[in-house]
Design a protein around this motif. Structure first.
Motif, PDB file in Angstrom:
ATOM      1  N   LEU A 251      32.335  -1.210  16.691  1.00  0.00           N
ATOM      2  CA  LEU A 251      32.099  -1.025  15.257  1.00  0.00           C
ATOM      3  C   LEU A 251      30.597  -1.003  14.951  1.00  0.00           C
ATOM      4  CD1 LEU A 251      32.836  -0.921  12.260  1.00  0.00           C
ATOM      5  CD2 LEU A 251      33.195  -3.395  12.324  1.00  0.00           C
ATOM      6  N   VAL A 254      29.118   2.320  15.898  1.00  0.00           N
ATOM      7  CA  VAL A 254      29.473   3.399  14.967  1.00  0.00           C
ATOM      8  C   VAL A 254      28.682   3.265  13.663  1.00  0.00           C
ATOM      9  CG1 VAL A 254      31.354   4.413  13.615  1.00  0.00           C
ATOM     10  CG2 VAL A 254      31.767   3.693  15.975  1.00  0.00           C
ATOM     11  N   ASN A 402      40.267  -0.693  14.628  1.00  0.00           N
ATOM     12  CA  ASN A 402      41.154  -1.528  15.436  1.00  0.00           C
ATOM     13  C   ASN A 402      42.165  -2.207  14.514  1.00  0.00           C
ATOM     14  OD1 ASN A 402      42.354  -3.272  17.212  1.00  0.00           O
ATOM     15  ND2 ASN A 402      40.443  -3.866  18.215  1.00  0.00           N
ATOM     16  N   ASN A 487      35.068   9.291  17.959  1.00  0.00           N
ATOM     17  CA  ASN A 487      33.678   8.831  17.847  1.00  0.00           C
ATOM     18  C   ASN A 487      32.735   9.653  18.715  1.00  0.00           C
ATOM     19  OD1 ASN A 487      34.226   6.638  16.155  1.00  0.00           O
ATOM     20  ND2 ASN A 487      34.663   5.282  17.888  1.00  0.00           N
ATOM     21  N   THR A 575      32.401 -11.018  27.070  1.00  0.00           N
ATOM     22  CA  THR A 575      32.653 -12.337  26.470  1.00  0.00           C
ATOM     23  C   THR A 575      33.962 -12.240  25.715  1.00  0.00           C
ATOM     24  OG1 THR A 575      31.421 -11.671  24.509  1.00  0.00           O
ATOM     25  CG2 THR A 575      30.265 -13.075  26.079  1.00  0.00           C
ATOM     26  N   GLY A 600      28.748 -13.077  29.072  1.00  0.00           N
ATOM     27  CA  GLY A 600      27.675 -13.057  28.070  1.00  0.00           C
ATOM     28  C   GLY A 600      27.630 -11.699  27.399  1.00  0.00           C
ATOM     29  N   GLY A 626      37.278   3.947  22.091  1.00  0.00           N
ATOM     30  CA  GLY A 626      36.568   3.547  23.300  1.00  0.00           C
ATOM     31  C   GLY A 626      35.241   4.277  23.338  1.00  0.00           C
ATOM     32  N   ASN A 628      32.760   3.011  25.754  1.00  0.00           N
ATOM     33  CA  ASN A 628      32.196   2.852  27.097  1.00  0.00           C
ATOM     34  C   ASN A 628      32.523   4.022  28.021  1.00  0.00           C
ATOM     35  OD1 ASN A 628      30.761   0.423  26.818  1.00  0.00           O
ATOM     36  ND2 ASN A 628      32.681  -0.720  26.831  1.00  0.00           N
TER      37      ASN A 628
END
Ligand SMILES: Nc1ncnc2c1ncn2[C@@H]1O[C@H](COP(=O)(O)OP(=O)(O)O[C@H]2O[C@H](CO)[C@@H](O)[C@H](O)[C@H]2O)[C@@H](O)[C@H]1O
Length: 724
Positions: A251, A254, A402, A487, A575, A600, A626, A628
């Motif tokens: 988020l 974006v 989401n 996206n 994380t 982390g 997604g 990544n």
């Protein structure tokens, strides 16, 4: 000295006369002339008859040159001169109509002057004409000109930053609601009387900063053409996080990137987000307002900056302070109170917070709310403003990033949102899991003018019982206003050629051309940084993301024993759930020579892993879009993904027969399926080097930028604008 004269276009079919200002060289002044140049095809081979009002008459070709036979200065008889003047007078009435038309169209020309066609025409002009145009037009009569609009004389097609829609004339969409002039505002609306005025006399809106902030930055460095043309709008994206200032996941990315792409299209765009920390480079606007949250007056202060064509406005409040690393922390009602404040304070930004010296105003305005955190905004827009005749032309679009997080709570939570009792029905939900409950996302989805979600696949899944997570019924009912838009990537942040995290510690920037040398260097640097053996031949597999059920991290955990037999290295960064964080730590200690579990949140490591890894795993159970996998493909890192939601939309499976596709997909979120897909991937990595490089290159060559998505968002914004 520029003078006024008359101008007649003489052609076989028509004669058009109009009054123009002439410059000291006797040429028509720029905007009008440019207008006719822009209609060059119509005017080619036509001749102007010009008079400077002092009896000097000559003929001039559309090119701007005086025609050889037509220069009447001193050569024409007095009778001929008189005839031209008489004719001019007779045609004055017609001419006035035409002139009105010309000037109203001039506004369109100023907008379209930025488009390449006209730019190239302007570049084409001869040096004499160019010189004339540059001297011109400071006194051109202009009915529509207001002092805040860049004058036509100063319009630099590359610098003209403020879109037409800042001026409240011509178009009723741009006209703020008359009701908003009243001082008798509903009690829940912040007092606007000192900041916002609408003048019937001048037909203009004026905005005064309550604290007379003089030093508002002037924005004049946007160089992109307004591709949106007549669709240009004022857009305010409101989100609980915005990269690079605040980010827990996609988020934030974006909210930081989509607005820039919309601004590039010519929209006036703002992002409103909370100010969780002391961000560098922000200006305190001095604007302070108070909003009620659960019966308590909360003061907010607005900070702002302007970057890449976008106004970023941050809401400062005791409620948000120092939450940067824990944006969604605290108990349910703490979070709810913060989101109430964010929505209340964001909705009035266009009234109170001047950006570049001017408030956005509420005409021709659309809010883009994101996820449940800001799903109250469409509801407030309706309940507080529209139903009281305020913000009449403002619209709201709600984006689903989401659906798993919905702002659920007991029905009593309704008291926190400060709405009239009959609004409760919008929020009240029943489902077998939660029973009767209060649901903020539900109310936002029902109230927003349009709904967007972040891929086509997810738009479909949301309407299924499994994918909609209790909201499928509402989403299906509102299918008519739902659109899936995949996206994009902010290529100034996420691109191996310019990535700022690849300039030290052995990492290097690389491109399609330097893939063979650049990426191995990044891989070696990553192995060194992680303390893994530097072995170029060993495939380095990565996972980056929130440690959450959604992401299927547990499936990777179950596949690790198999992976360890495969002679691979694995790095996982994330994380989230404590038990999954613990799993990462345990894997690292158990397979210390092969696995790194980095618990982390490190943006730097996310970039470096994306560049240095060979393979990216995304076994998500569901994945609205997604990001990544998009970043991975852009960096020549091959994705292995569960074919769901946006992953299915974006990762087309490798087809060895046709040498097509970008990675590997598997149909069910199961460990066995993951192992099968990863196994095939590793075989190709080891034994089919050419195919592997083909996959990498195809991924890198895709246009994954935000440009296309921004165009599609624009369609949604326009649809919302014309919806009542
Ligand atoms: N530990 C860590 N350290 C550093 N960076 C980390 C990190 N963990 C995650 N990130 C970063 O956060 C972002 C995650 O984006 P995603 O889109 O993959 O997931 P997310 O589920 O948060 O977003 C939701 O919204 C987005 C945006 O619409 C959808 O793409 C997605 O499907 C939906 O679930 C990436 O930029 C990633 O690098």
């Amino acid at each position: 000295m520029a003078t006024m004269g008359s101008l007649a276009f003489v052609s076989e079919l028509n004669t058009i006369e109009t009054t123009v200002f002439l410059n000291n060289r006797g040429l028509p002044k720029f905007p009008l002339f440019a207008y006719y140049r822009s209609r060059k095809s119509i005017l080619d081979n036509k001749t102007f008859v010009c008079s400077n009002g002092n009896g000097r008459v000559w003929r001039m070709k559309a090119s701007g040159e005086k025609s050889s036979g037509g220069d009447g200065s001193g050569g024409d008889s007095d009778e001929a001169l008189q005839a031209v003047i008489e004719k001019s007078k007779k045609l004055l009435a017609k001419q006035r109509d035409l002139l009105q038309q010309v000037f109203s169209e001039r506004r369109d020309v100023i907008t379209s002057i930025n488009n390449t066609t006209i730019n190239s025409e302007i570049e084409d002009i001869s040096s004499e004409e160019e010189q004339s145009f540059l001297e011109l037009d400071s006194n051109l009569p202009d009915d529509n000109h207001t002092s805040d609009e860049p004058s036509s004389s100063s319009v630099d097609p590359l610098k003209y930053r403020v879109p037409d829609n800042l001026n409240y004339e011509v178009d009723s969409w741009n006209k703020p609601s008359e009701v908003s002039t009243t001082n008798e505002l509903p009690p829940f609306v912040s007092d606007i009387s000192t900041t916002y005025k609408y003048s019937e006399d001048t037909n203009e809106s004026t905005f005064h900063n309550v604290n007379d902030v003089a030093e508002t930055p002037k924005h004049d460095d946007v160089k992109s053409p307004p591709l949106a043309g007549a669709n240009v709008m004022n857009v305010i994206l409101v989100a609980a996080e915005c990269a690079p200032w605040s980010k827990t996941g996609g988020l934030g990315d974006v909210a930081g990137a989509l607005p820039k792409a919309l601004a590039k299209r010519g929209h006036r765009v703002m992002v409103v987000a909370p100010r969780y920390g002391n961000y560098a480079g922000l200006q305190d606007t001095g604007v302070r307002r108070r909003y009620k949250v659960n019966g308590q007056d909360m003061e907010v202060n607005y900070f702002q900056t302007y970057i890449d064509g976008v106004d970023f406005v941050f809401i400062e409040s005791a409620m948000f302070r120092n939450l940067g690393s824990n944006i969604y922390g605290g108990n349910r009602t703490d979070i709810l109170r913060r989101m109430v404040l964010l929505c209340k304070a964001a909705i009035e930004v266009p009234w109170h917070v001047p950006c570049g010296g001017l408030c956005y105003g509420d005409g021709n305005l659309v809010f883009i709310a994101n996820d449940w955190h800001t799903a109250l905004l469409p509801v407030y827009l309706k309940a507080y403003y529209h139903e009281h005749g305020l913000m009449h032309y403002a619209r709201s679009v709600l984006v689903i990033h989401n659906i798993a997080h919905q702002g659920r709570g007991p029905v009593d939570d309704f008291s926190y949102v400060d709405l009239p009792p009959h609004y409760l029905d919008l929020f009240r939900m029943y489902d077998p899991i939660g029973g009767e409950h209060f649901n903020i996302f539900a109310a936002g989805l029902k109230t927003a003018y349009r709904i967007v979600t972040v891929s086509h696949g997810y738009a479909w899944e949301l309407k299924t019982t499994e994918g909609g997570q209790g909201l499928h019924g509402i989403i299906s009912e509102n299918d008519w206003k739902l659109k899936g838009i995949v996206n994009g990537i902010d290529k100034t942040e996420w691109h191996p050629e310019v990535d700022a995290y690849l300039t030290s510690d052995g990492y290097v920037n690389y491109s399609l051309e330097t893939l063979r040398t650049g990426k191995p260097k990044c891989k070696a640097a990553l192995q060194r940084e992680l303390g893994l053996p530097v072995r170029p031949e060993v495939p380095l597999i990565a996972f980056i993301g929130r440690l959450d059920n959604q992401k299927g991290v547990d499936l990777i955990g179950e596949a690790v024993p198999w992976m360890m037999d495969q002679e691979v290295q694995l790095v996982m960064l994330g994380t989230g759930k404590p038990e999954l964080e613990q799993m990462l730590r345990e894997m690292e200690s158990r397979y210390h020579d092969k696995v790194r579990g980095w618990v982390g949140f490190s943006v730097k490591m996310a970039h470096r892993i994306t560049a240095g890894a060979d393979v990216l795993l995304m076994p998500s159970r569901f994945e609205p879009c997604g990001l990544n996998q998009l970043y991975a493909m852009c960096y020549g890192t091959v994705p292995v993904v569960h074919a769901v939601g946006g992953l299915k939309d974006t990762v087309h499976p490798f087809d060895p027969y046709n040498e097509s596709g970008f990675g590997w997909t598997f149909e069910r979120a199961e460990t066995g399926r993951l192992i099968d897909a990863l196994g095939n991937c590793l075989v190709t990595y080891r034994e089919y080097k050419e195919s592997w490089e083909g996959i990498q290159r195809r991924g890198m060559m895709q246009d994954l930028s935000w440009d296309h998505a921004a165009y599609q968002y624009e369609e949604v914004l326009v649809a919302a604008k014309y919806q009542w």
